[in-house]
Design an enzyme around this catalytic site. Structure first.
Site, mmCIF file in Angstrom:
data_model
loop_
_atom_site.group_PDB
_atom_site.id
_atom_site.type_symbol
_atom_site.label_atom_id
_atom_site.label_comp_id
_atom_site.label_asym_id
_atom_site.label_seq_id
_atom_site.Cartn_x
_atom_site.Cartn_y
_atom_site.Cartn_z
ATOM 1 N N SER A 24 20.982 -67.654 -7.580
ATOM 2 C CA SER A 24 19.771 -67.068 -7.183
ATOM 3 C C SER A 24 19.787 -65.565 -6.728
ATOM 4 O O SER A 24 19.152 -64.585 -7.134
ATOM 5 C CB SER A 24 18.697 -67.719 -6.390
ATOM 6 N N LYS A 73 13.724 -78.733 1.739
ATOM 7 C CA LYS A 73 12.483 -78.583 0.943
ATOM 8 C C LYS A 73 11.173 -79.181 1.630
ATOM 9 O O LYS A 73 10.083 -78.782 1.458
ATOM 10 C CB LYS A 73 12.786 -78.891 -0.393
ATOM 11 N N ASN A 94 9.766 -74.756 -2.525
ATOM 12 C CA ASN A 94 10.976 -74.081 -2.740
ATOM 13 C C ASN A 94 10.885 -72.572 -2.832
ATOM 14 O O ASN A 94 11.605 -71.571 -2.749
ATOM 15 C CB ASN A 94 11.555 -74.519 -4.198
ATOM 16 N N ASP A 109 9.390 -75.185 -9.321
ATOM 17 C CA ASP A 109 10.102 -75.993 -10.495
ATOM 18 C C ASP A 109 9.524 -76.633 -11.631
ATOM 19 O O ASP A 109 9.644 -76.477 -12.884
ATOM 20 C CB ASP A 109 10.851 -77.009 -10.019
ATOM 21 N N GLY A 135 12.693 -87.990 -8.829
ATOM 22 C CA GLY A 135 13.175 -87.319 -7.229
ATOM 23 C C GLY A 135 12.671 -85.758 -7.233
ATOM 24 O O GLY A 135 11.432 -85.564 -7.681
ATOM 25 N N TYR A 236 21.411 -78.156 -17.062
ATOM 26 C CA TYR A 236 22.080 -77.179 -17.856
ATOM 27 C C TYR A 236 23.445 -76.824 -17.787
ATOM 28 O O TYR A 236 24.096 -75.942 -18.470
ATOM 29 C CB TYR A 236 21.293 -75.854 -17.536
HETATM 30 P P1 NAD Z 1 17.163 -86.206 -6.883
HETATM 31 O O1 NAD Z 1 18.163 -86.580 -6.440
HETATM 32 O O2 NAD Z 1 15.991 -85.725 -6.186
HETATM 33 O O3 NAD Z 1 16.584 -87.122 -7.968
HETATM 34 C C1 NAD Z 1 17.146 -87.997 -9.132
HETATM 35 C C2 NAD Z 1 16.438 -89.132 -9.797
HETATM 36 O O4 NAD Z 1 17.236 -89.672 -10.837
HETATM 37 C C3 NAD Z 1 15.737 -90.026 -8.956
HETATM 38 O O5 NAD Z 1 14.473 -90.303 -9.550
HETATM 39 C C4 NAD Z 1 16.884 -91.191 -9.366
HETATM 40 O O6 NAD Z 1 16.157 -92.459 -9.239
HETATM 41 C C5 NAD Z 1 17.256 -90.930 -10.724
HETATM 42 N N1 NAD Z 1 18.589 -91.378 -10.815
HETATM 43 C C6 NAD Z 1 19.640 -90.851 -10.404
HETATM 44 N N2 NAD Z 1 20.857 -91.223 -10.947
HETATM 45 C C7 NAD Z 1 20.469 -92.024 -11.774
HETATM 46 C C8 NAD Z 1 21.184 -93.019 -12.838
HETATM 47 N N3 NAD Z 1 22.496 -93.175 -12.831
HETATM 48 N N4 NAD Z 1 20.300 -93.654 -13.727
HETATM 49 C C9 NAD Z 1 18.832 -93.700 -13.673
HETATM 50 N N5 NAD Z 1 18.178 -92.735 -12.698
HETATM 51 C C10 NAD Z 1 18.982 -92.143 -11.952
HETATM 52 O O7 NAD Z 1 17.654 -84.892 -7.870
HETATM 53 P P2 NAD Z 1 16.727 -83.823 -8.303
HETATM 54 O O8 NAD Z 1 16.736 -82.678 -7.457
HETATM 55 O O9 NAD Z 1 15.512 -84.270 -8.763
HETATM 56 O O10 NAD Z 1 17.537 -83.430 -9.816
HETATM 57 C C11 NAD Z 1 17.649 -84.337 -11.040
HETATM 58 C C12 NAD Z 1 18.236 -83.397 -11.963
HETATM 59 O O11 NAD Z 1 17.268 -82.104 -12.544
HETATM 60 C C13 NAD Z 1 19.686 -82.680 -11.720
HETATM 61 O O12 NAD Z 1 20.356 -82.798 -12.925
HETATM 62 C C14 NAD Z 1 19.317 -81.297 -11.591
HETATM 63 O O13 NAD Z 1 20.591 -80.408 -11.678
HETATM 64 C C15 NAD Z 1 18.162 -81.051 -12.412
HETATM 65 N N6 NAD Z 1 17.385 -79.923 -12.072
HETATM 66 C C16 NAD Z 1 17.340 -78.935 -12.756
HETATM 67 C C17 NAD Z 1 16.289 -77.788 -12.639
HETATM 68 C C18 NAD Z 1 16.297 -76.765 -13.511
HETATM 69 O O14 NAD Z 1 15.729 -75.682 -13.219
HETATM 70 N N7 NAD Z 1 16.690 -76.852 -14.585
HETATM 71 C C19 NAD Z 1 15.728 -77.912 -11.247
HETATM 72 C C20 NAD Z 1 15.859 -78.824 -10.242
HETATM 73 C C21 NAD Z 1 16.767 -79.992 -10.704
#
Ligand code: NAD
Length: 288
Positions: A24, A73, A94, A109, A135, A236
């Site tokens: 960032s 957050k 955020n 997001d 999540g 990504y």
């Molecule tokens: P988090 O830990 O808050 O939530 C994870 C979610 O995935 C939960 O619902 C959990 O139940 C589920 N989960 C985790 N492992 C699992 C598995 N093995 N099988 C099935 N379900 C599973 O995480 P988050 O902050 O929400 O991030 C999730 C993903 O989103 C990450 O890969 C993160 O990099 C990505 N993300 C991307 C951006 C973006 O701007 N592109 C922004 C935020 C998060």
């Protein structure tokens, strides 16, 4: 940088722990420089214990605002004066904007997710989305999609710590938006397949496909997808996830990673602070 910093420069922060790996600061400082805007963006290692003093410092130092990341957050919410309605529904912030000492919290997001589809000329409003994960990212995507007019949302989660959050999300979306949201168990593979096949877009917000699960995907069978669907992975890194490969093997052409979402969530925060559009393509070339 030195040419830009003077007595009028406004500071924007990033408060999280750990945070030194973040892209960032590079994103925002390059965008300020490109547009000739008099702001500077710095990352601060702030955990839950330091958060109240750090948020008060935004007011004391008349900072323009801050990004907020893990583990802050949710903890930041009671420290703010106002919440954007989407942030209130999502239950996380955020981005903080300081208007003359009044701090307002936003979540960008979900905005970034929707904008990244707009950038590709894709409109999912009035259509059905199947979404895996409830999540942080899954909640922001679900709430923003519902507020923006996605008509049906089938949310899948496994029975882990996030299940209760998924229950909460579905209830709130049904109460407060015109979107019909339903919660499904990820363990029910037949239901998962049927809901994906009935959707205009399948989005994975679980992080499966990212290290240490980079060789895994929740959907392994290409026949689950239709060629005219959108398949979106919020991951990504790697740039092409296992899920994206399965979708491509199915002949799906609208297959995306989370890069556009990441850039656009930053651009949405940039706009809230500066009122200006971030030069997203320029920043994409600098970062990747
Ligand atoms: P988090 O830990 O808050 O939530 C994870 C979610 O995935 C939960 O619902 C959990 O139940 C589920 N989960 C985790 N492992 C699992 C598995 N093995 N099988 C099935 N379900 C599973 O995480 P988050 O902050 O929400 O991030 C999730 C993903 O989103 C990450 O890969 C993160 O990099 C990505 N993300 C991307 C951006 C973006 O701007 N592109 C922004 C935020 C998060």
């Amino acid at each position: 940088m030195t040419e830009r910093i003077d007595g009028h420069t406004l500071l924007i922060g990033l408060m999280a722990y750990p945070i030194r790996h973040s892209m960032s600061p590079t994103m925002h400082n390059n965008a300020f420089a490109k547009l000739g805007l008099n702001y500077a963006y710095l990352a601060f290692e702030v955990g839950n214990d330091q958060l109240p003093a750090a948020i008060q410092a935004i007011r004391t130092l008349d900072m323009r605002g801050s990004n907020i990341s893990m583990p802050n957050k949710q903890k930041v919410i009671p420290l703010l004066d106002k919440l954007d309605p989407a942030a209130e529904m999502i239950g996380a912030v955020n981005t903080v904007v300081n208007d003359k000492g009044i701090l307002t919290g936003y979540t960008t997001d979900g905005l970034g997710f929707m904008k990244s589809l707009d950038d590709e000329g894709l409109n999912i409003r009035g259509q059905k989305m199947t979404l895996a994960g409830a999540g942080g990212a899954g909640t922001a995507i679900a709430v923003q999609a519902a507020l923006d007019g996605v008509s049906d949302l089938s949310i899948f989660n496994r029975h882990d710590a996030e299940w209760d959050n998924a229950v909460r999300n579905v209830k709130l979306i049904n109460e407060r938006t015109n979107c019909r949201a339903t919660l499904h168990a990820l363990e029910d593979r037949d239901d998962f397949k049927a809901e994906i096949q009935d959707s205009a877009i399948y989005t994975d917000a679980t992080g499966v496909g990212m290290k240490p699960l980079e060789n895994e995907t929740l959907v392994t069978d290409p026949t689950w997808f239709r060629k005219d669907q959108i398949v979106f992975d919020t991951v990504y890194a790697p740039r092409t996830t296992k899920l994206m490969k399965v979708a491509q093997a199915a002949g799906v052409t609208q297959v995306f990673n989370g890069l556009g979402m990441m850039l656009e969530q930053g651009a949405a925060a940039f706009k809230l602070w500066t009122g200006e559009e971030m030069p997203v393509d320029y920043i994409r070339h600098i970062l990747f």
